[in-house]
Scaffold this motif. Structure first.
Motif, mmCIF file in Angstrom:
data_model
loop_
_atom_site.group_PDB
_atom_site.id
_atom_site.type_symbol
_atom_site.label_atom_id
_atom_site.label_comp_id
_atom_site.label_asym_id
_atom_site.label_seq_id
_atom_site.Cartn_x
_atom_site.Cartn_y
_atom_site.Cartn_z
ATOM 1 N N THR A 34 -4.292 0.693 3.815
ATOM 2 C CA THR A 34 -3.538 1.534 4.748
ATOM 3 C C THR A 34 -2.040 1.310 4.587
ATOM 4 O O THR A 34 -1.561 0.186 4.779
ATOM 5 N N PRO A 35 -1.288 2.349 4.234
ATOM 6 C CA PRO A 35 0.173 2.195 4.076
ATOM 7 C C PRO A 35 0.841 1.920 5.416
ATOM 8 O O PRO A 35 0.362 2.345 6.468
ATOM 9 N N ILE A 36 1.950 1.236 5.369
ATOM 10 C CA ILE A 36 2.667 0.916 6.596
ATOM 11 C C ILE A 36 3.304 2.165 7.180
ATOM 12 O O ILE A 36 3.741 3.068 6.455
ATOM 13 N N ASP A 37 3.324 2.215 8.492
ATOM 14 C CA ASP A 37 3.949 3.326 9.194
ATOM 15 C C ASP A 37 5.445 3.058 9.328
ATOM 16 O O ASP A 37 5.866 1.915 9.505
ATOM 17 N N ALA A 38 6.228 4.104 9.255
ATOM 18 C CA ALA A 38 7.683 3.941 9.332
ATOM 19 C C ALA A 38 8.107 3.258 10.627
ATOM 20 O O ALA A 38 9.070 2.476 10.641
ATOM 21 N N ALA A 39 7.387 3.508 11.727
ATOM 22 C CA ALA A 39 7.760 2.906 13.013
ATOM 23 C C ALA A 39 7.679 1.389 12.970
ATOM 24 O O ALA A 39 8.443 0.695 13.646
ATOM 25 N N ALA A 40 6.759 0.849 12.164
ATOM 26 C CA ALA A 40 6.609 -0.606 12.071
ATOM 27 C C ALA A 40 7.785 -1.250 11.354
ATOM 28 O O ALA A 40 7.974 -2.466 11.436
ATOM 29 N N LEU A 41 8.569 -0.439 10.642
ATOM 30 C CA LEU A 41 9.720 -0.947 9.905
ATOM 31 C C LEU A 41 11.037 -0.606 10.590
ATOM 32 O O LEU A 41 12.101 -0.765 9.993
ATOM 33 N N ALA A 42 10.964 -0.157 11.827
ATOM 34 C CA ALA A 42 12.188 0.194 12.554
ATOM 35 C C ALA A 42 13.144 -0.992 12.557
ATOM 36 O O ALA A 42 12.713 -2.147 12.660
ATOM 37 N N PRO A 43 14.440 -0.742 12.420
ATOM 38 C CA PRO A 43 15.419 -1.838 12.337
ATOM 39 C C PRO A 43 15.308 -2.862 13.458
ATOM 40 O O PRO A 43 15.566 -4.045 13.248
ATOM 41 N N ALA A 44 14.906 -2.432 14.657
ATOM 42 C CA ALA A 44 14.811 -3.372 15.776
ATOM 43 C C ALA A 44 13.618 -4.309 15.643
ATOM 44 O O ALA A 44 13.564 -5.345 16.308
ATOM 45 N N ARG A 45 12.668 -3.967 14.778
ATOM 46 C CA ARG A 45 11.438 -4.750 14.674
ATOM 47 C C ARG A 45 11.512 -5.864 13.632
ATOM 48 O O ARG A 45 10.721 -6.809 13.686
ATOM 49 N N ILE A 46 12.392 -5.739 12.658
ATOM 50 C CA ILE A 46 12.500 -6.759 11.613
ATOM 51 C C ILE A 46 13.959 -7.144 11.441
ATOM 52 O O ILE A 46 14.859 -6.346 11.704
ATOM 53 N N ASP A 47 14.201 -8.369 10.995
ATOM 54 C CA ASP A 47 15.583 -8.826 10.862
ATOM 55 C C ASP A 47 16.053 -8.748 9.412
ATOM 56 O O ASP A 47 15.320 -8.308 8.516
ATOM 57 N N ALA B 83 0.835 -1.208 0.000
ATOM 58 C CA ALA B 83 0.000 0.000 0.000
ATOM 59 C C ALA B 83 0.866 1.252 0.000
ATOM 60 O O ALA B 83 0.539 2.252 -0.654
ATOM 61 N N ARG B 84 1.976 1.190 0.727
ATOM 62 C CA ARG B 84 2.908 2.325 0.751
ATOM 63 C C ARG B 84 3.512 2.547 -0.639
ATOM 64 O O ARG B 84 3.566 3.674 -1.140
ATOM 65 N N LEU B 85 3.943 1.470 -1.276
ATOM 66 C CA LEU B 85 4.517 1.586 -2.618
ATOM 67 C C LEU B 85 3.467 2.039 -3.632
ATOM 68 O O LEU B 85 3.777 2.781 -4.572
ATOM 69 N N ALA B 86 2.230 1.593 -3.421
ATOM 70 C CA ALA B 86 1.157 1.932 -4.365
ATOM 71 C C ALA B 86 0.788 3.408 -4.312
ATOM 72 O O ALA B 86 0.121 3.916 -5.226
ATOM 73 N N LYS B 87 1.213 4.107 -3.254
ATOM 74 C CA LYS B 87 0.922 5.537 -3.152
ATOM 75 C C LYS B 87 1.844 6.373 -4.047
ATOM 76 O O LYS B 87 1.576 7.554 -4.280
#
Length: 393
Positions: free
Chosen positions: A311-324, A282-286
């Protein structure tokens, strides 16, 4: 470390989430597991095994031990007859053999000699908390254990089932640790008991061990145990729960489950990954370059019910600590795949993907993927990503 008000012993959020998933997503399996009853011959076999392998401690010969055990049962609000055994083993430990309506507690090694009385109470609290968890709310948390164990017995069990069972077991141990602290009315005896059973020491300073465990926080350790979290994590988790740390749930997610990883998804995180995939798309589709029909058709291939109000993803959900790292590579591949939908807008969509990669600290990996997967040389990559340099400037 003592408190006037003892925290309420309740199932962890992960326990509730797994039960919720199984009841809604696997209702037939759940109904089957709920219908299973421990048969009389199974109970007799458990009793016989315990008598064959251990020495039974009679209440008349060991009144203080049974007195402590009954006191713990009262604190935990558990009612069931108790039988305690000593196993012929040198390693300090204890274990509950679960039979509905009966408590069979096995002691291993010199726990009676090396634990103080309050530490022994904490040990009993830990083991009897297992019984409490598996008995409350109609036994649903034990049913979840039954379902997961049954699934894992099949050779074609999915990795997601194994990971779910692992985190469920780790969560159960954290619950039991809390039971130990509740029984002792303090965390120090529970933590000391954990360290003593790990080391065999006669004397342990719980506060010193907590300081030792805290030194590892900078490394952001994640539990690797299959059945139990590492002791230093258990001590910290118990201390944070007892102090009602407001960041406890986030800390448990980071230390027990770890960052979202496509390589080690449990059943719950499969849903999380699907939701993240949709939100990233959704973020890319914007991006203005994504307005063509080719990109729209590709989005519908991913999700047939794709709509204009995603709904596009929020930047906080992609924080480096949240994903490997594995998840970052997945997001890069997803960006590439969407960019390839329309050759005319490929470069603009790749720039959109690179811009997104900045949010999850993946720009360096994105550049490497351009070179590796799209066979672009350094000059081509520099030209492609020039718009990012202009924005940052």
């Amino acid at each position: 470390m003592n408190l006037t008000v003892v925290p309420t012993l309740e199932p962890l959020a992960y326990h509730r989430a797994v039960v919720g998933y199984l009841t809604t997503s696997e209702p037939e399996i759940w109904a089957w597991a709920m219908a299973q009853e421990t048969r009389g011959e199974q109970v007799e076999e458990v009793r016989a095994t315990l008598l064959r392998q251990n020495y039974r401690l009679d209440a008349a010969a060991h009144p203080e031990i049974y007195e402590d055990c009954r006191a713990v049962l009262a604190v935990l609000a558990v009612e069931a007859p108790v039988t305690i055994y000593q196993a012929p083993d040198t390693t300090m430990n204890a274990a509950l053999w679960y039979v509905p309506g009966e408590i069979h507690l096995v002691l291993y090694g010199p726990v009676l000699e090396k634990l103080s009385r309050v530490e022994r109470v904490a040990l009993f609290g830990h083991e009897l908390a297992h019984y409490k968890l598996w008995s409350i709310e109609g036994g649903i948390y034990h049913v979840a254990t039954t379902v997961l164990d049954h699934v894992l017995a099949y050779p074609n069990a999915a990795p997601s089932h194994a990971e779910t069972a692992r985190i469920y077991r780790l969560s159960t141990e954290l619950y039991a640790d809390r039971g130990g602290a509740v029984a002792a009315n303090a965390t120090a005896p529970a933590i000391a008991t954990l360290v003593k059973t790990m080391t065999g020491l006669l004397s342990v300073d719980a506060e010193a061990y907590l300081r030792q465990a805290a030194e590892l926080e900078a490394t952001k350790p994640v539990a690797e145990g299959v059945t139990h979290p590492e002791i230093f994590l258990r001590a910290q988790a118990l201390d944070k729960w007892w102090r009602a740390d407001v960041d406890l749930e986030e800390w448990l997610t980071e230390r027990i489950r770890g960052p979202l990883s496509i390589a080690t998804l449990d059943l719950l995180r499969q849903q999380d990954m699907t939701a993240m995939t949709r939100a990233v798309l959704a973020r890319l589709a914007k991006d203005p370059a994504a307005r063509g029909e080719a990109v729209a058709a590709q989005l519908r291939r991913y999700f047939p019910d794709w709509g204009p109000d995603e709904t596009p993803i929020d930047a906080a959900a992609l924080a480096p600590a949240r994903i490997d790292a594995a998840t970052r590579e997945y997001l890069i591949a997803l960006s590439f795949d969407l960019a390839m939908a329309d050759p005319d807008d490929r470069d603009a969509m790749l720039v959109a993907g690179a811009r997104l990669a900045q949010d999850y600290d993946g720009l360096a990996a994105f550049r490497e993927a351009l070179k590796r997967d799209l066979k672009m040389n350094r000059q081509a990559i520099t030209r492609l990503l020039a718009p990012l340099d202009k924005v940052s400037a």
